[in-house]
Design a protein around this motif. Structure first.
Motif, short mmCIF file in Angstrom:
data_model
loop_
_atom_site.label_atom_id
_atom_site.label_comp_id
_atom_site.label_asym_id
_atom_site.label_seq_id
_atom_site.Cartn_x
_atom_site.Cartn_y
_atom_site.Cartn_z
N LYS A 37 35.37 39.70 41.22
CA LYS A 37 36.40 40.56 41.82
C LYS A 37 36.30 41.98 41.28
O LYS A 37 36.43 42.96 42.01
CB LYS A 37 37.79 39.99 41.53
N ARG A 38 36.05 42.08 39.99
CA ARG A 38 35.96 43.40 39.36
C ARG A 38 34.77 44.19 39.89
O ARG A 38 34.87 45.39 40.17
CB ARG A 38 35.84 43.25 37.84
N ILE A 39 33.60 43.54 40.02
CA ILE A 39 32.40 44.26 40.45
C ILE A 39 32.54 44.76 41.88
O ILE A 39 31.96 45.77 42.26
CB ILE A 39 31.14 43.37 40.30
N ARG A 40 33.37 44.07 42.66
CA ARG A 40 33.59 44.50 44.03
C ARG A 40 34.72 45.53 44.13
O ARG A 40 34.81 46.26 45.11
CB ARG A 40 33.91 43.28 44.91
N ASN A 41 35.56 45.57 43.11
CA ASN A 41 36.67 46.52 43.12
C ASN A 41 36.85 47.04 41.68
O ASN A 41 37.79 46.67 40.98
CB ASN A 41 37.96 45.85 43.60
N PRO A 42 35.94 47.91 41.24
CA PRO A 42 35.92 48.31 39.83
C PRO A 42 37.05 49.28 39.46
O PRO A 42 36.96 50.48 39.70
CB PRO A 42 34.55 49.00 39.69
N LEU A 43 38.10 48.75 38.87
CA LEU A 43 39.21 49.56 38.38
C LEU A 43 39.25 49.45 36.85
O LEU A 43 38.91 48.41 36.30
CB LEU A 43 40.53 49.07 38.97
N PRO A 44 39.68 50.51 36.17
CA PRO A 44 39.74 50.45 34.70
C PRO A 44 40.62 49.33 34.17
O PRO A 44 40.41 48.83 33.07
CB PRO A 44 40.34 51.82 34.32
N SER A 45 41.60 48.91 34.97
CA SER A 45 42.56 47.92 34.48
C SER A 45 42.08 46.48 34.60
O SER A 45 42.73 45.57 34.09
CB SER A 45 43.88 48.07 35.26
N ASN A 46 40.96 46.26 35.28
CA ASN A 46 40.55 44.86 35.46
C ASN A 46 39.25 44.52 34.75
O ASN A 46 38.35 43.89 35.30
CB ASN A 46 40.47 44.51 36.96
N ARG A 47 39.15 44.97 33.49
CA ARG A 47 37.98 44.65 32.68
C ARG A 47 37.94 43.15 32.37
O ARG A 47 38.98 42.51 32.18
CB ARG A 47 38.00 45.44 31.37
N VAL A 48 36.73 42.61 32.31
CA VAL A 48 36.55 41.17 32.08
C VAL A 48 35.53 40.97 30.97
O VAL A 48 34.46 41.56 30.98
CB VAL A 48 36.06 40.47 33.37
N ASP A 49 35.87 40.12 29.99
CA ASP A 49 34.93 39.76 28.93
C ASP A 49 33.84 38.87 29.54
O ASP A 49 34.10 37.74 29.94
CB ASP A 49 35.68 39.02 27.83
N HIS A 50 32.61 39.42 29.61
CA HIS A 50 31.53 38.60 30.16
C HIS A 50 30.44 38.31 29.13
O HIS A 50 29.39 37.78 29.46
CB HIS A 50 30.90 39.28 31.40
N SER A 51 30.69 38.68 27.84
CA SER A 51 29.69 38.48 26.79
C SER A 51 29.91 37.18 26.01
O SER A 51 28.94 36.57 25.55
CB SER A 51 29.72 39.65 25.81
N THR A 52 31.16 36.79 25.85
CA THR A 52 31.46 35.64 24.99
C THR A 52 30.95 34.33 25.58
O THR A 52 30.54 33.42 24.84
CB THR A 52 32.98 35.54 24.75
N ALA A 53 30.94 34.21 26.90
CA ALA A 53 30.51 32.97 27.54
C ALA A 53 29.08 32.60 27.13
O ALA A 53 28.79 31.44 26.82
CB ALA A 53 30.60 33.10 29.06
N GLY A 54 28.19 33.58 27.10
CA GLY A 54 26.81 33.32 26.70
C GLY A 54 26.72 32.84 25.27
O GLY A 54 25.90 31.98 24.94
N ALA A 55 27.57 33.40 24.38
CA ALA A 55 27.57 32.97 22.98
C ALA A 55 28.03 31.52 22.87
O ALA A 55 27.47 30.73 22.10
CB ALA A 55 28.48 33.88 22.16
N VAL A 56 29.05 31.15 23.64
CA VAL A 56 29.56 29.78 23.64
C VAL A 56 28.47 28.80 24.07
O VAL A 56 28.22 27.77 23.43
CB VAL A 56 30.80 29.65 24.55
N GLU A 57 27.79 29.13 25.16
CA GLU A 57 26.74 28.23 25.66
C GLU A 57 25.55 28.19 24.72
O GLU A 57 24.90 27.15 24.59
CB GLU A 57 26.30 28.68 27.06
N MET A 58 25.25 29.32 24.08
CA MET A 58 24.13 29.34 23.14
C MET A 58 24.37 28.35 22.01
O MET A 58 23.47 27.62 21.60
CB MET A 58 23.96 30.75 22.57
#
Length: 734
Positions: free
Chosen positions: A62-83
């Motif tokens: 949703k954010r990449i299609r509608n990039p607003l400063p208020s809708n930041r999403v943590d997308h780094s932690t998921a990779g650490a969890v799976e690692m």
């Protein structure tokens, strides 16, 4: 496939999209290639493959299609969890921490039980957006036996682990940036394109051939001196091809041409062992531009990257200059074949935690690193500096050279971190060489009054006197003032310093009166030749470097030229107390202090006076090995503690002719990086107490945030620089 069905990683200004899978595979392939330089390709691939799987979440899409400063999403932690799911008992914490920090920088690990906010373990406790779609796209790309990704050296020590995390983090960060850049700029960014190191080797050997054939010697330079320099150069070139990777010293007396000789070794060595680049680490910014310019003339400016705090390359202001843009990009990841940098930039990057700092680290691996003036390695950080160099040699396929006339006797320290590696000297016959290059005699005068010293200086037509404090230099200048008297300190802005250097060199060449009072900036890398030199008591290395300015080119009989060490009555330096004590003990034990045995004794005695605890004052090694008070892997904490220059300096800008327009741009907000770079020629760095005196006396004006201009012109002299004693507060506004 329709865009609304795609998982998008990036979207450019024209609406073109890069899928998450495309970005992850592209990043994985680059990181795999980078990590292969130190035998960890699988680890690099895994980090790249998993680093952005959080972008599979509905919230991110949703954010990449509608990039607003208020809708930041943590997308780094998921990779650490799976690692970490790929292994048991946090075995893959190294790769997971690299993934978790690829945007924010390497976090402090924290405590796995308490899991505080702002730490790595705290991040793992966060509730994440659902991102399970990654498995459908990428499960087949995972290696069958992922537990082979960690190198054998990984578990040998806690320091090995933390160093590896930084290096694999660097591979990931650079790969991520490059893959994103390639998509966003459609491959139009001009990176690379450098000449091969083999070509650069041929250029160098063509350049030095005129010396070796005795055609490039200046008429007034001692022929025997040139012959001995050539012998050193030839030996270094031969051994560069012959010697294996490892740890070396290059001990060459002052004036022996060690810069050229070390580069001769390096070029043969990198071509023989297929290394990637040469990194030349210099202690002083006052010397670095001189060395970079020489290398640029030999190899082509486009192949030499000068990178330190005093130089900025601005892409936006120089779009028409392809070479300038390429250098600006190369400062990000050091992909040029020859890097000239400072010890501050080098070591603070190795112990940093920010993505921008660490991005270049993987390009240090599989290279040759030359530490010029190795005796200047910062004593309070000597232990972590030695440990880092040892890691590069032992685990990252690099060759390290400690290059100086005054070797700091570090064998015992290196044995701790490189127990199976002996330091080898490149140049044979050190004792003989010091005799061959002795162009003066060093004599201890002991105590002199101000009047006695001034009388000595007045009696000489050409003389250099180096003192410990800038204020002392200014005071002597005022007493000696007259035609041909100069004061050279960092209280002069670079523009005026360069003008003074040029005038001094001209007067020396013409045989005119030239009496120079200076601080230590005159000790190393300064191509000036005086018949007599005086050096106020400091360390033995400072004394020998100062003596290197006496009869530098061997034009006069060496037994008639003197470099004097003296104590100045009423001016004892507490800051240099241990250096001076070690020098005095060396004088007591050795008749000739500028020989290898005396130099080795000096450094060993000096470090004994300091004590081992003062060789790692911030306890960096303990933090890396065991953590701090329950905080495992304290990357952010170490980064904040590791600063080679402890006493912060503040720039004050001098409004000389040529600076007015630049200062106006700062004041009206139109200044770019290039403006600030040019203004560096008009700046003087001062200690906090000096700055406070100037500010409280009304001598400064803040024309932009934290940008201060000297408005009281009486406080600056183009002869002596900025006054140490603030006398008045009235200003002359421009």
């Amino acid at each position: 496939m329709q865009e609304d069905k795609l998982f998008i990683a990036h979207k450019d200004a024209l609406g073109n999209v890069q899928t998450v899978k495309e970005h992850l595979l592209g990043t994985a392939e680059r990181a795999e290639k980078f990590a292969a330089e130190f035998g960890c390709s699988e680890a690099g691939f895994l980090c790249g493959l998993l680093h952005d799987i959080g972008k599979y979440s509905e919230a991110f899409q949703k954010r990449i299609r509608n990039p607003l400063p208020s809708n930041r999403v943590d997308h780094s932690t998921a990779g650490a969890v799976e690692m970490q799911k790929l292994s048991k008992n946090y075995v893959y914490i190294a790769l997971a921490m690299a993934v978790a920090g690829h945007h924010s920088g390497l976090l402090d690990g924290g405590n796995a039980i308490t899991a505080e906010d702002g730490t790595y373990f705290g991040r793992l406790k966060k509730k994440l957006e659902e991102y399970s779609h990654w498995k459908a796209d990428l499960s087949s790309e995972l290696p069958e036996n992922s537990l082979t990704a960690l190198p054998k050296f990984y578990s040998e020590s806690g320091f090995n682990v933390t160093f590896f995390i930084r290096m694999i983090f660097s591979c990931l960060v650079d790969a991520d940036y490059l893959d994103t850049e390639d998509f966003m700029e459609k491959g139009q960014v001009e990176r690379g394109g450098y000449d091969s190191l083999e070509i650069l080797r041929h250029r160098f050997e063509e350049y030095v051939s005129r010396w070796l054939e005795d055609k490039g010697r200046k008429a007034d330079v001692n022929a025997e001196l040139c012959k001995n320099r050539n012998r050193i150069l030839l030996e270094c070139m031969e051994k560069g091809e012959k010697y294996s990777r490892g740890l070396y010293t290059l001990t060459v007396p002052t004036g022996g041409g060690k810069t050229t000789a070390s580069m001769g070794f390096a070029l043969r060595h990198v071509c023989r062992h297929e290394l990637k680049r040469i990194i030349y680490v210099i202690p002083y910014t006052s010397v670095i531009d001189q060395n970079a310019a020489v290398f640029g003339d030999i190899f082509g400016q486009e192949n030499v990257l000068e990178h330190h705090s005093g130089i900025l390359y601005d892409i936006e202001e120089n779009q028409e200059k392809e070479e300038h843009c390429r250098k600006a990009l190369s400062t990000e990841n050091w992909d040029a074949p020859i890097i000239v940098t400072t010890a501050v930039q080098f070591f603070e990057s190795l112990y940093g935690n920010k993505s921008s700092q660490c991005r270049k680290l993987h390009n240090i691996a599989n290279g040759i690193i030359i530490f010029d003036e190795a005796q200047t390695l910062p004593v309070p950080y000597l232990e972590p500096c030695v440990a880092a160099m040892s890691q590069l040699v032992k685990n990252y396929r690099s060759t390290v050279i400690l290059c100086t006339a005054t070797q700091p006797a570090l064998e015992e320290k290196f044995q701790v971190y490189l127990p199976n590696e002996n330091i080898r000297e490149i140049c044979s016959g050190a004792e003989e060489m010091f005799d061959l290059f002795r162009r003066n005699r060093i004599q201890n005068l002991d105590l002199l009054s101000v009047e006695e010293l001034e009388e000595r200086l007045r009696s000489r037509k050409q003389v250099l006197c180096i003192v410990n404090r800038r204020k002392t230099a200014q005071e002597f200048y005022r007493d000696l003032e007259g035609a041909g008297v100069f004061c050279l300190t960092t209280l002069l802005c670079p523009l005026d310093r360069k003008a003074k250097f040029a005038e001094i060199k001209k007067r020396l060449t013409m045989g005119k009166t030239c009496r120079v009072i200076a601080t230590s900036l005159m000790e190393a890398g300064v191509d000036l030749d005086f018949p007599q030199v005086y050096r106020q008591e400091a360390g033995l290395d400072s004394l020998i470097q100062a003596a290197g300015r006496c009869n530098r080119e061997g034009k006069r009989p060496g037994e008639e030229q003197f470099a004097y060490s003296f104590r100045l009555e009423g001016d004892e330096s507490r800051f240099l107390a241990q250096n001076i004590a070690a020098l005095r003990e060396t004088w007591r034990r050795f008749e000739t202090v500028d020989e290898p045995e005396a130099i080795s004794f000096y450094f060993q005695y000096f470090r004994k006076l300091l004590g081992n605890e003062n060789l790692d004052q911030k306890k960096i090694m303990k933090a890396c090995e065991k953590g701090i008070a329950g905080n495992r892997f304290p990357f952010a904490t170490v980064s904040q503690s590791f600063h080679l220059i402890e006493n912060a300096m503040r720039p004050v800008y001098i409004p000389l002719e040529g600076a007015e327009e630049l200062l106006e741009q700062v004041q009206n907000g139109s200044a770019g990086r290039n403006t600030y770079r040019k203004l560096g020629q008009y700046s003087v760095n001062v200690h906090e107490y000096h700055f406070k005196n100037l500010w409280e006396s009304g001598c400064l004006e803040e024309i932009s945030r934290d940008f201060f201009v000297l408005r009281d012109q009486n406080q600056y002299s183009r002869d002596t620089g900025l006054k140490m004693d603030v006398e008045t507060g009235y200003g002359i506004l421009i």
